[in-house]
Design an enzyme around this catalytic site. Structure first.
Site, mmCIF file in Angstrom:
data_model
loop_
_atom_site.group_PDB
_atom_site.id
_atom_site.type_symbol
_atom_site.label_atom_id
_atom_site.label_comp_id
_atom_site.label_asym_id
_atom_site.label_seq_id
_atom_site.Cartn_x
_atom_site.Cartn_y
_atom_site.Cartn_z
ATOM 1 N N TYR A 1 -65.194 106.679 41.624
ATOM 2 C CA TYR A 1 -64.299 106.229 42.087
ATOM 3 C C TYR A 1 -64.803 105.459 43.475
ATOM 4 O O TYR A 1 -65.288 106.237 44.150
ATOM 5 C CB TYR A 1 -63.216 106.919 42.316
ATOM 6 C CG TYR A 1 -62.060 106.204 43.003
ATOM 7 C CD1 TYR A 1 -61.186 104.839 42.278
ATOM 8 C CD2 TYR A 1 -61.661 106.449 44.239
ATOM 9 C CE1 TYR A 1 -60.407 104.118 43.171
ATOM 10 C CE2 TYR A 1 -60.769 105.410 45.056
ATOM 11 C CZ TYR A 1 -60.019 104.410 44.329
ATOM 12 O OH TYR A 1 -59.115 103.895 45.061
ATOM 13 N N ASP B 1 -71.682 105.792 48.269
ATOM 14 C CA ASP B 1 -70.314 105.787 48.797
ATOM 15 C C ASP B 1 -70.045 107.067 49.502
ATOM 16 O O ASP B 1 -69.617 108.044 48.580
ATOM 17 C CB ASP B 1 -69.622 105.419 47.314
ATOM 18 C CG ASP B 1 -67.949 105.535 47.679
ATOM 19 O OD1 ASP B 1 -67.709 105.991 49.002
ATOM 20 O OD2 ASP B 1 -67.365 105.186 47.010
ATOM 21 N N LYS C 1 -62.247 107.086 55.696
ATOM 22 C CA LYS C 1 -61.232 108.331 55.814
ATOM 23 C C LYS C 1 -61.395 109.059 57.203
ATOM 24 O O LYS C 1 -60.932 108.578 58.086
ATOM 25 C CB LYS C 1 -61.623 109.300 54.731
ATOM 26 C CG LYS C 1 -61.083 108.759 53.416
ATOM 27 C CD LYS C 1 -61.000 109.426 52.378
ATOM 28 C CE LYS C 1 -60.821 109.318 50.695
ATOM 29 N NZ LYS C 1 -59.573 108.850 50.283
HETATM 30 C C1 LIG Z 1 -65.550 107.894 47.053
HETATM 31 C C2 LIG Z 1 -64.430 106.896 47.354
HETATM 32 N N1 LIG Z 1 -64.656 105.705 47.643
HETATM 33 C C3 LIG Z 1 -63.940 104.872 48.266
HETATM 34 C C4 LIG Z 1 -62.422 105.173 48.473
HETATM 35 C C5 LIG Z 1 -61.815 104.042 48.881
HETATM 36 O O1 LIG Z 1 -61.149 104.117 50.098
HETATM 37 P P1 LIG Z 1 -59.678 103.727 50.603
HETATM 38 O O2 LIG Z 1 -58.791 104.421 49.823
HETATM 39 O O3 LIG Z 1 -59.571 103.908 52.124
HETATM 40 O O4 LIG Z 1 -59.577 102.214 50.403
HETATM 41 C C6 LIG Z 1 -62.106 106.292 48.054
HETATM 42 C C7 LIG Z 1 -60.629 106.698 48.353
HETATM 43 O O5 LIG Z 1 -60.377 107.905 48.158
HETATM 44 C C8 LIG Z 1 -63.145 107.414 47.569
HETATM 45 O O6 LIG Z 1 -62.683 108.496 47.304
#
Ligand SMILES: Cc1ncc(COP(=O)(O)O)c(C=O)c1O
Length: 458
Positions: free
Chosen positions: A154, A256, A283
């Site tokens: 994700y 990521d 985050k």
């Molecule tokens: C691994 C990962 N990448 C990207 C995101 C996207 O972040 P945001 O929810 O701040 O847009 C998340 C969100 O949970 C995530 O877990």
């Protein structure tokens, strides 16, 4: 004591009477009464009114230990005094300027000082934007169009970020060459056509697919630990192997680290000693306020330099807003190396304890993850990729959903997908309280498991 899933639901509804009432107008004005799919769970989520330290209070006044931490982002818990004071100071002098601020430079430097692979950085409003912009940068830098992505990874709520999120056989195709799947209605099929999917923790398969597609793929975008699919950690040499094969085949590596940046001052890339070309984070660097960022090699990031000819575009109204910057600085300042060590040790205590509880209760299940990130799966089959996780999830039927309600009633607030993360206000006591609640919940559900899910008995 409850004896059926209906009893468990009834007990939850009595426990959350006020939330049940609040859901009536909520359902009228928002679809399903909710504004964020991931924060929703059946039969309805408890409304929260206050957070302090590692605790939350719901609309009925019940206290919870918060293991959700807004999906891992609240590493310092709620209302951290230094963050509150930094936000208070900033809020009275302005929250958005559409102009540079010194706080942007300071937070940028703080992150760059911690992460050797990040030479330059840009802020945005969320992690999704971070991965989206990193992918764009990779396309522009290499001139290649396709992105390679992890099955079950994700990377945010844009089309690319959710592709092939839940690989369900037979649609998922052979693991040697997974099908690229749109995760949901409404996803642009053109974005699906631009993705090549590879399985997590399978370096040999990935290398073959990289070699096959290297002329059309600009980057491999990956979570170094599959978060949404249940905190599946990388095998020991896996990330190093991925770094090597991407480099050897002229494909950029975009890590990521939106979740894994909470594992060490320099993120999981510090722990596994790798240097990606680009990294997306978010985050924890916002101290609880909305934030995202992407950064990496200077020559790639320079694509965005507006002082150069033909520069790349990066808008977004709240990028680098002074409130998120102030909160982020106050948070990151407190995150010294020993803080991460303590959090990761508490995570180990929780993981080990949960595994022991499963064993003692005679129920099939396991807790996996890495450091301060823990996820429970209701299967005892080893989980090393997205397919293992999906098989375990569907194999447990509705049991995990009711188990979650049992935990809530005992004052423990994990994600409904049984993800737990640790925050700094927690001590051994909170971990042990959660373990006690977990054991009680398993024993409460055992007669139901015996009757309705006997395959989950050891
Ligand atoms: C691994 C990962 N990448 C990207 C995101 C996207 O972040 P945001 O929810 O701040 O847009 C998340 C969100 O949970 C995530 O877990």
């Amino acid at each position: 004591m409850t004896s059926s899933v209906e009893d468990i639901q009834q007990a939850y509804e009595s426990w959350t009477k006020t939330s049940k009432k609040l859901m009536e107008p909520a359902r009228e004005y928002m679809p399903g009464g909710d504004t964020r799919t991931t924060a929703h769970y059946a039969p309805y989520p408890a409304f929260m009114t206050r957070g302090e330290g590692c605790r939350l209070w719901d609309a009925d006044g019940h206290e919870y230990i918060d293991f959700m931490n807004n999906f891992t982002s609240l590493i310092l818990g709620h209302a951290n005094p230094k963050v509150v004071s930094a936000v208070n100071e900033q809020i009275s002098v302005g929250t958005a300027f559409a102009a540079p601020t010194e706080s942007q430079v300071l937070l940028a430097k703080m992150i760059i000082d911690r992460v050797p692979s990040i030479e330059q950085i840009r802020f945005c409003s969320c992690g999704s934007e971070g991965t989206m912009m990193a992918a764009r940068a990779a396309r522009a830098f290499t001139g290649k169009q396709k992105i390679m992505k992890m099955e079950g990874g994700y990377n945010g709520n844009h089309d690319l970020g959710e592709i092939s999120l839940i690989p369900i056989p037979p649609d998922a195709g052979p693991i040697e060459e997974p099908n690229t799947l749109p995760p949901d209605k409404g996803i642009a099929l053109s974005s699906v056509a631009d993705v090549v999917t590879v399985p997590f923790n399978e370096p040999e398969i990935t290398e073959k697919l990289i070699k096959k597609h290297k002329d059309e793929v600009c980057a491999l975008l990956m979570e170094p630990m599959l978060g949404g699919l249940g905190m599946i950690p990388p095998k020991p040499d896996y990330l190093k192997a991925i770094r090597q094969m991407t480099e050897d085949n002229d494909i950029l590596l975009i890590l990521d680290e939106v979740i894994t940046f909470r594992l060490a001052p320099g993120g999981i890339q510090e722990i596994f000693d790798i240097k990606p070309d680009l990294t997306a984070i978010g985050k924890i660097i916002g101290g609880g306020l909305p934030i995202g960022a992407y950064g990496g090699r200077r020559e790639i990031m320079q694509l965005f330099n507006p002082e150069t000819e033909g520069f790349m575009w990066h808008a977004s109204t709240f990028s680098g807003n002074p409130l998120s910057m102030a909160a982020g600085i106050a948070a990151v300042e407190q995150l010294e190396p020993d803080v991460y060590d303590r959090l990761n040790t508490l995570g180990d205590r929780l993981r080990d304890g949960l595994n022991l509880v499963f064993e003692k209760a005679g129920i099939r299940g396991q807790a996996i993850g890495f450091g301060s990130l823990v996820n429970v799966h209701f299967t005892d089959k080893p989980i090393s990729n997205a397919r293992d996780s999906v098989e375990g999830f569907f194999g447990a039927g509705a049991m995990p959903m009711y188990f979650h309600l049992c935990m809530l009633r005992r004052g423990i607030f994990p994600a409904s997908r049984h993800m737990y993360s640790i925050s700094t206000p927690m001590t051994d006591n909170e971990i042990d309280t959660a373990l006690g609640a977990f054991a009680e919940s398993l024993y409460e559900m055992k007669p139901i498991v015996e009757r309705e899910y006997p395959h989950l008995l050891r």
